[in-house]
Design a protein around this motif. Structure first.
Motif, PDB file in Angstrom:
ATOM      1  N   SER A  87       4.658 -12.951  -8.188  1.00  0.00           N
ATOM      2  CA  SER A  87       5.379 -11.704  -8.465  1.00  0.00           C
ATOM      3  C   SER A  87       6.121 -11.793  -9.793  1.00  0.00           C
ATOM      4  O   SER A  87       6.107 -10.853 -10.598  1.00  0.00           O
ATOM      5  CB  SER A  87       6.353 -11.407  -7.323  1.00  0.00           C
ATOM      6  OG  SER A  87       7.124 -10.255  -7.595  1.00  0.00           O
ATOM      7  N   GLU A  88       6.758 -12.937 -10.039  1.00  0.00           N
ATOM      8  CA  GLU A  88       7.492 -13.126 -11.292  1.00  0.00           C
ATOM      9  C   GLU A  88       6.547 -13.169 -12.494  1.00  0.00           C
ATOM     10  O   GLU A  88       6.845 -12.618 -13.564  1.00  0.00           O
ATOM     11  CB  GLU A  88       8.317 -14.406 -11.222  1.00  0.00           C
ATOM     12  CG  GLU A  88       9.103 -14.731 -12.496  1.00  0.00           C
ATOM     13  CD  GLU A  88      10.038 -13.627 -12.916  1.00  0.00           C
ATOM     14  OE1 GLU A  88      10.246 -13.466 -14.141  1.00  0.00           O
ATOM     15  OE2 GLU A  88      10.566 -12.894 -12.036  1.00  0.00           O
ATOM     16  N   SER A 148       6.356  -6.271  -5.524  1.00  0.00           N
ATOM     17  CA  SER A 148       7.256  -7.080  -4.702  1.00  0.00           C
ATOM     18  C   SER A 148       6.483  -8.057  -3.823  1.00  0.00           C
ATOM     19  O   SER A 148       5.405  -7.735  -3.302  1.00  0.00           O
ATOM     20  CB  SER A 148       8.116  -6.180  -3.812  1.00  0.00           C
ATOM     21  OG  SER A 148       8.927  -5.347  -4.607  1.00  0.00           O
ATOM     22  N   ALA A 149       7.054  -9.246  -3.648  1.00  0.00           N
ATOM     23  CA  ALA A 149       6.505 -10.238  -2.718  1.00  0.00           C
ATOM     24  C   ALA A 149       7.004  -9.925  -1.317  1.00  0.00           C
ATOM     25  O   ALA A 149       8.196  -9.707  -1.107  1.00  0.00           O
ATOM     26  CB  ALA A 149       6.924 -11.637  -3.135  1.00  0.00           C
ATOM     27  N   ALA A 202       2.261 -14.661   3.316  1.00  0.00           N
ATOM     28  CA  ALA A 202       3.023 -13.961   2.275  1.00  0.00           C
ATOM     29  C   ALA A 202       2.048 -13.319   1.298  1.00  0.00           C
ATOM     30  O   ALA A 202       0.958 -13.844   1.036  1.00  0.00           O
ATOM     31  CB  ALA A 202       3.950 -14.929   1.551  1.00  0.00           C
ATOM     32  N   ARG A 203       2.447 -12.180   0.775  1.00  0.00           N
ATOM     33  CA  ARG A 203       1.526 -11.409  -0.047  1.00  0.00           C
ATOM     34  C   ARG A 203       2.261 -10.572  -1.069  1.00  0.00           C
ATOM     35  O   ARG A 203       3.477 -10.375  -0.988  1.00  0.00           O
ATOM     36  CB  ARG A 203       0.715 -10.467   0.847  1.00  0.00           C
ATOM     37  CG  ARG A 203       1.580  -9.382   1.481  1.00  0.00           C
ATOM     38  CD  ARG A 203       0.939  -8.787   2.700  1.00  0.00           C
ATOM     39  NE  ARG A 203       0.736  -9.775   3.743  1.00  0.00           N
ATOM     40  CZ  ARG A 203       0.043  -9.542   4.861  1.00  0.00           C
ATOM     41  NH1 ARG A 203      -0.498  -8.351   5.058  1.00  0.00           N
ATOM     42  NH2 ARG A 203      -0.104 -10.471   5.760  1.00  0.00           N
ATOM     43  N   LEU A 204       1.515 -10.057  -2.012  1.00  0.00           N
ATOM     44  CA  LEU A 204       2.016  -8.998  -2.861  1.00  0.00           C
ATOM     45  C   LEU A 204       1.462  -7.694  -2.295  1.00  0.00           C
ATOM     46  O   LEU A 204       0.247  -7.551  -2.116  1.00  0.00           O
ATOM     47  CB  LEU A 204       1.564  -9.179  -4.304  1.00  0.00           C
ATOM     48  CG  LEU A 204       1.980 -10.482  -4.990  1.00  0.00           C
ATOM     49  CD1 LEU A 204       1.663 -10.415  -6.477  1.00  0.00           C
ATOM     50  CD2 LEU A 204       3.456 -10.766  -4.793  1.00  0.00           C
ATOM     51  N   ARG A 205       2.361  -6.790  -1.980  1.00  0.00           N
ATOM     52  CA  ARG A 205       1.939  -5.503  -1.407  1.00  0.00           C
ATOM     53  C   ARG A 205       1.815  -4.498  -2.549  1.00  0.00           C
ATOM     54  O   ARG A 205       2.789  -3.891  -2.979  1.00  0.00           O
ATOM     55  CB  ARG A 205       2.949  -5.024  -0.370  1.00  0.00           C
ATOM     56  CG  ARG A 205       2.576  -3.702   0.300  1.00  0.00           C
ATOM     57  CD  ARG A 205       3.651  -3.302   1.296  1.00  0.00           C
ATOM     58  NE  ARG A 205       3.363  -2.044   1.951  1.00  0.00           N
ATOM     59  CZ  ARG A 205       3.748  -0.848   1.490  1.00  0.00           C
ATOM     60  NH1 ARG A 205       4.433  -0.777   0.357  1.00  0.00           N
ATOM     61  NH2 ARG A 205       3.459   0.244   2.153  1.00  0.00           N
TER      62      ARG A 205
END
Length: 386
Positions: free
Chosen positions: A335-336, A346-347, A358-361
């Motif tokens: 994300s960064e 956002s993560a 965990a994912r990036l949506r």
């Protein structure tokens, strides 16, 4: 007092150590960009799927509503808080979505909790998809009913659970699912679920927060897309409508029952009538502006074509495109890295999603351009393959 202090400090320390600590980002917004500490980013974390949140006609409608009705409603709906704008919006929603009645709430969270807390009794069984929203799960756990969960979209598991309770006297079953699941972007098998509910004489409730406006004829949502009508439908206004609030769609008797007994409805100040006036305009735009849904399909196809093979960007029939990462730490790092390239995504980490998922949506909107999608895909390809 020291006990509370120690408990709070311990919990916060544990959350930080787990890499799950959450922080708000104070942003300013202009079209599909957000600004943070003076830097601009293309926003791919918004639920404003149809791009209505900054639509000039919708802004104008809210301003018009303020002129006509003032700022607040002034009371709960059963005192003096129910205004002509609320009545018009409820009638509009009922006509559009095909129900006898609609009841307005200030949020989807309160609508879901009002529904389950009010309708369920001690001998009832509530059957929920395991990935249902926290508002539904919490209401189920706190309601007097017995709650059972079935594996996500697993019709065989739902069938077994319904069969277990359908022969029990005095037991009423309610099946609750979402039309579109917000973290995965996938759809419920609503037609098959409706058939199972009919076979077992149980009610089907669908929370279509992320489907209404996006799917179906005139944006009627997931249920229209699947060709079914659930017993109760919940729609929220914070996504495709570009505003805030929610409504429960149901038959006349159910609506009257909720008016009499739903504490979230009875004891909450009604939404501002100016907001209801703006929501009426949002309904009109959703029904008429098919180009917004067409644009989402175009951008969705483009993103799939541009992202390199081997990257776990999940293909979905909705604007929600999960990019699976795995660990929370790596999701934050990706994300960064995207942020350094001008992309805001956002993560999403546990407990919102299961551990190690965990994912990036990534969410697309009708306000995005093809150039925005090109930039997003390029950034993903660079970051994931670094």
């Amino acid at each position: 007092m020291p006990h509370f202090k120690q408990r709070i400090e311990k919990s916060l320390s544990e959350r930080k150590a787990q890499g799950l600590y959450r922080r708000r980002a104070c942003l300013s917004r202009q079209q599909q960009c957000v600004e943070h500490h003076g830097d601009a980013f293309i926003n791919f974390s918004s639920n404003d799927y149809l791009g209505l949140a900054q639509e000039p006609d919708l802004v104008k409608a809210w301003q018009e509503g303020l002129t006509l009705f003032g700022t607040g409603s002034g009371a709960s709906p059963l005192v003096t808080g129910f205004h002509t704008a609320h009545h018009q919006l409820e009638a509009q929603l009922s006509d559009w979505l095909g129900y006898e009645r609609a009841l307005l709430f200030n949020s989807g969270f309160s609508a879901n909790q009002a529904l389950l807390f009010t309708l369920l009794e001690k001998d009832d069984v509530l059957i929920q998809d395991k990935l249902n929203h926290a508002s539904l799960m919490e209401a189920g756990m706190l309601s007097p009913a017995t709650m059972r969960r079935f594996a996500h979209n697993d019709l065989a598991a739902l069938q077994r659970t319904l069969s277990r309770y359908s022969d029990q006297p005095n037991t009423v079953a309610m099946v609750v699912t979402e039309g579109v699941f917000s973290m995965d972007g996938d759809l419920s098998p609503l037609a098959e679920m409706k058939l199972l509910c009919e076979q077992h004489n149980s009610w089907l409730v669908v929370d279509d927060a992320h489907g209404c406006g996006v799917l179906g004829e005139q944006g009627r949502g997931s249920c229209d897309h699947a060709g079914i009508k659930p017993d109760v439908l919940v729609v929220t206004f914070g996504k495709a409508f570009g505003l805030q609030g929610a409504a429960i769609l149901c038959n006349d008797d159910t609506a009257e029952y909720l008016i009499q007994f739903a504490r979230h409805f009875i004891y909450s100040t009604a939404m501002p009538p100016a907001q209801a006036h703006a929501l009426s305009k949002a309904c009109q735009l959703i029904r008429e502006d098919q180009w917004r849904r067409d644009k989402l399909l175009e951008l969705s196809t483009l993103l799939s074509e541009k992202v390199n093979e081997g990257i776990e960007l999940i293909k979905t029939p909705t604007p929600i495109k999960p990019l699976l990462i795995g660990s929370s730490e790596k999701a934050l790092a990706v994300s960064e890295q995207l942020r350094q390239r001008g992309i805001w995504v956002s993560a999403i980490r546990p407990p919102t999603v299961p551990v190690n998922t965990a994912r990036l949506r990534i969410t697309l909107t009708a306000a995005h351009t093809r150039a925005d999608i090109d930039k997003l895909a390029t950034a993903i390809n660079e970051v994931i393959h670094d």
